[in-house]
Each structure stands twice: as C-alpha cells, then as structure tokens.
Design an enzyme around this catalytic site. Structure first.
Site, PDB file in Angstrom:
ATOM      1  N   ASP A  66       6.402  48.594 -51.685  1.00 26.13           N
ATOM      2  CA  ASP A  66       6.837  47.598 -50.699  1.00 26.13           C
ATOM      3  C   ASP A  66       8.330  47.349 -50.844  1.00 26.13           C
ATOM      4  O   ASP A  66       8.813  46.241 -50.650  1.00 26.13           O
ATOM      5  CB  ASP A  66       6.056  46.302 -50.892  1.00 26.13           C
ATOM      6  CG  ASP A  66       6.224  45.322 -49.722  1.00 26.13           C
ATOM      7  OD1 ASP A  66       6.385  45.788 -48.582  1.00 26.13           O
ATOM      8  OD2 ASP A  66       6.197  44.102 -49.960  1.00 26.13           O
ATOM      9  N   ASN A  74      13.248  42.543 -51.359  1.00 24.75           N
ATOM     10  CA  ASN A  74      12.828  42.394 -52.757  1.00 24.75           C
ATOM     11  C   ASN A  74      13.709  43.194 -53.715  1.00 24.75           C
ATOM     12  O   ASN A  74      13.237  43.766 -54.692  1.00 24.75           O
ATOM     13  CB  ASN A  74      11.342  42.743 -52.944  1.00 24.75           C
ATOM     14  CG  ASN A  74      10.946  44.002 -52.228  1.00 24.75           C
ATOM     15  OD1 ASN A  74      11.733  44.951 -52.149  1.00 24.75           O
ATOM     16  ND2 ASN A  74       9.726  44.031 -51.717  1.00 24.75           N
ATOM     17  N   GLU A 123      12.708  36.927 -66.808  1.00 26.74           N
ATOM     18  CA  GLU A 123      14.143  36.725 -66.717  1.00 26.74           C
ATOM     19  C   GLU A 123      14.541  36.173 -65.353  1.00 26.74           C
ATOM     20  O   GLU A 123      14.026  36.608 -64.322  1.00 26.74           O
ATOM     21  CB  GLU A 123      14.835  38.069 -66.949  1.00 26.74           C
ATOM     22  CG  GLU A 123      16.323  38.094 -66.691  1.00 26.74           C
ATOM     23  CD  GLU A 123      16.874  39.508 -66.663  1.00 26.74           C
ATOM     24  OE1 GLU A 123      18.098  39.654 -66.508  1.00 26.74           O
ATOM     25  OE2 GLU A 123      16.077  40.465 -66.781  1.00 26.74           O
ATOM     26  N   GLY A 142       7.206  32.514 -51.348  1.00 28.84           N
ATOM     27  CA  GLY A 142       7.030  33.691 -50.506  1.00 28.84           C
ATOM     28  C   GLY A 142       5.584  33.950 -50.178  1.00 28.84           C
ATOM     29  O   GLY A 142       4.700  33.127 -50.440  1.00 28.84           O
ATOM     30  N   LYS A 143       5.339  35.136 -49.631  1.00 29.44           N
ATOM     31  CA  LYS A 143       3.992  35.482 -49.189  1.00 29.44           C
ATOM     32  C   LYS A 143       3.026  35.654 -50.352  1.00 29.44           C
ATOM     33  O   LYS A 143       1.831  35.489 -50.206  1.00 29.44           O
ATOM     34  CB  LYS A 143       4.040  36.773 -48.364  1.00 29.44           C
ATOM     35  CG  LYS A 143       4.577  37.990 -49.119  1.00 29.44           C
ATOM     36  CD  LYS A 143       4.745  39.181 -48.214  1.00 29.44           C
ATOM     37  CE  LYS A 143       5.307  40.389 -48.960  1.00 29.44           C
ATOM     38  NZ  LYS A 143       5.535  41.540 -48.082  1.00 29.44           N
ATOM     39  N   VAL A 151       8.165  30.601 -56.937  1.00 24.88           N
ATOM     40  CA  VAL A 151       8.965  30.865 -58.130  1.00 24.88           C
ATOM     41  C   VAL A 151       9.778  29.620 -58.466  1.00 24.88           C
ATOM     42  O   VAL A 151      10.420  29.024 -57.586  1.00 24.88           O
ATOM     43  CB  VAL A 151       9.900  32.081 -57.921  1.00 24.88           C
ATOM     44  CG1 VAL A 151      10.734  32.327 -59.178  1.00 24.88           C
ATOM     45  CG2 VAL A 151       9.093  33.322 -57.569  1.00 24.88           C
ATOM     46  N   ASP A 206       9.372  41.980 -57.364  1.00 23.03           N
ATOM     47  CA  ASP A 206       8.125  41.920 -56.577  1.00 23.03           C
ATOM     48  C   ASP A 206       7.333  43.225 -56.664  1.00 23.03           C
ATOM     49  O   ASP A 206       7.403  44.076 -55.777  1.00 23.03           O
ATOM     50  CB  ASP A 206       8.417  41.588 -55.109  1.00 23.03           C
ATOM     51  CG  ASP A 206       8.964  40.184 -54.936  1.00 23.03           C
ATOM     52  OD1 ASP A 206       8.798  39.368 -55.863  1.00 23.03           O
ATOM     53  OD2 ASP A 206       9.563  39.902 -53.888  1.00 23.03           O
TER      54      ASP A 206
END
Length: 294
Positions: free
Chosen positions: A168, A173, A122, A26-27, A31, A198
């Site tokens: 955000d 997210n 997790e 992502g940005k 992950v 996030d």
C-alpha cells in the site's frame, strides 16, 4: 493530556510515562505522541475491524502463517475466536514487518514494543524535532524528486530482498524525515530523507500470489507522485524490471537498475496447447465414465 483507555495499560506497565498529544487518526489507527523516560516516541492504537475503512482483504492475508493450529482452524471457520485471532494476526503483521525490515536496513520507524494492540515505536521527526511531514504535504524541485525517487526504489528493492512487499505504498505513508549524517550524529550533518510507514498490509513476497501486482502498484505510485515534479520519471518501468530480476533470482540490494523493461515474447507452442486441451478432454471423459460406472 489525559491518557486514552487503550494507553493506560502501557502507563501501568511502565512502558510509557505520559501522553503528550494525538498526532493523527487514519483509516487503520490513531497515533499519539508519548514520553518514555527521556525519549519522545509514538504509540499506534489499532482500530477495531468494524471501525476501520480498510478491510483485511483476502489478497493481503493470503498465505499468512499462524503458528497456533487451533487459531488457524478458528480463523478458517470464521468463529468469534477466529475473528479475534485474525485481528491479532493483522496487527502483529506490521510489528513483524517492522522488525524484519529494520534488521535489513530499510528506512522504517524503529519498533520498541507491542502490547495489547498498541505498537510503541520511534517518532520520526524533521530537523526541528517535530513530527515529520508526509510526502503528499511537500513540494519538491526536479532534483529532489529524482533523488527521493531513486532512494525509495532502492528501499523497495531492499524490502523485496528481505522478502516483504509493502502492498500500500504511496506518498501518504512515507515521511520526509531528518536523517543523521554519515557519522551517525544528529544535527548539521543530517539530511532529509524518506522513511516508510504503515505496514499492517505487508505481504510475503514468495508466499502471496498477489505480491507481483502489489509491488508493481507500489512502484507505480512512486513514479506517478514524483513524476509530477520530474516528468521524465513517468516513462520509467522499475516495477516490472525489479520483479523480473527477483523472479529470476538475480536481484540484490546492489543490482543496478535501468528503469527500462522489455518483456520477452516467447513463441506460443500451439501444438503443445492443443495437446493440453486434448488431455483435459480425455481426463474429463474418463471421469464421466467412472461416475456412470459408479
């Protein structure tokens, strides 16, 4: 798969055993699904600042505390060391927020370790043990939309009572996860429910002047998304209601909400406003006289 260089140090430290696959990029970060003993977890590798599309906006970093005074001075000066410290502070903000919110009972991934810019936490899964989908990839019935919206508004309140605003929050997210049943057991008794992810841009509710605007934007994003499936939600005003209660010291995890907000329109004290203007003019005149005398 072959471990990326940034994960090799976690293997050497014994924090993970193997890297299974990349889960997403992502940005902010990449992950990976990893194995640690008998457990499957995820490792979030933060991207360097110059490789990210999301910048460390001053709105988010305002009033963030830095324990080391040397680091704080370097960050203020914008030196190379200061930029490195700012980057470290940005990454650790998510770690701190996760521990804080998990302790407060908010539905977030459980953090396990943070090592050299990699967050081990997790892996949030669905009922089949696969990585849970994001809300934006799922369609809901009106009943499901209303239920998940109510759950997430309650989570926003729980976060705020813990002193945190996500900053955000949106359907991109939040994961739709398989949650344990009331007895804590996985399996048939479990249900689907949202888990918030996030958090590197999370802000301190009491210490950031932009927190009210960010909270209301977070809540508006939830309203607009779930309002696609349950249109009556589009008329709700939970954001202003929540912040008004918080500001008044009346917000708790159990405070009943209505979704209705009617701002109080106090009468303007024009005489008081004129006095303030006159005082400001007098102060400015006195300052000019002092400068002329000097």
């Amino acid at each position: 798969m072959k471990a990326p260089p940034r994960l090799q140090s976690l293997i050497e430290e014994g924090l993970i055993d193997t890297v299974v696959r990349q889960l997403m990029s992502g940005k902010e970060a990449m992950v990976f699904v990893v194995r640690s003993g008998d457990d499957t977890r995820c490792a979030k590798i933060y991207k360097e600042a110059n490789n990210r599309s999301f910048r460390q906006a001053v709105d988010y970093t305002e009033n963030r505390k830095v324990k080391n005074s040397r680091s704080a001075r370097a960050m203020a000066k914008g030196s190379k060391f200061g930029r490195q410290e700012q980057e470290a502070a940005w990454q650790s903000a998510e770690v701190d927020a996760l521990y804080r919110l998990a302790a407060a009972g908010v539905r977030v991934p459980q953090p396990y370790n943070f090592h050299e810019g990699v967050l081990l936490m997790e892996l949030v899964t669905d009922a089949h043990g696969d990585a849970a989908p994001r809300l934006n990839d799922v369609a809901f019935t009106p009943e499901q939309a209303r239920a998940h919206h109510a759950t997430l508004v309650a989570e926003v309140v729980r976060m705020l009572c813990a002193g945190v605003v996500h900053g955000d929050l949106s359907e991109f997210n939040i994961l739709l996860a398989h949650l344990p049943g009331a007895d804590g057991a996985e399996g048939e008794g479990g249900t689907e429910g949202p888990v918030i992810i996030d958090l590197p841009q999370a802000v301190d509710a009491a210490g950031n002047n932009h927190a009210p605007r960010m909270l209301m934007r977070d809540v508006a994003n939830l309203r607009d998304f779930f309002g696609q499936f349950a249109p009556e939600l589009l008329a709700t005003q939970y954001g202003p209601e929540i912040w008004s209660l918080y500001q008044s010291g009346l917000l708790t995890n159990d405070t009943p909400l209505t979704g209705i907000y009617a701002p109080e329109h106090a009468d303007v004290d024009m005489q008081g406003v004129l006095r303030e203007i006159d005082d400001a003019r007098a102060e400015e005149a006195a300052r000019r006289l002092r400068m002329a005398a000097g």
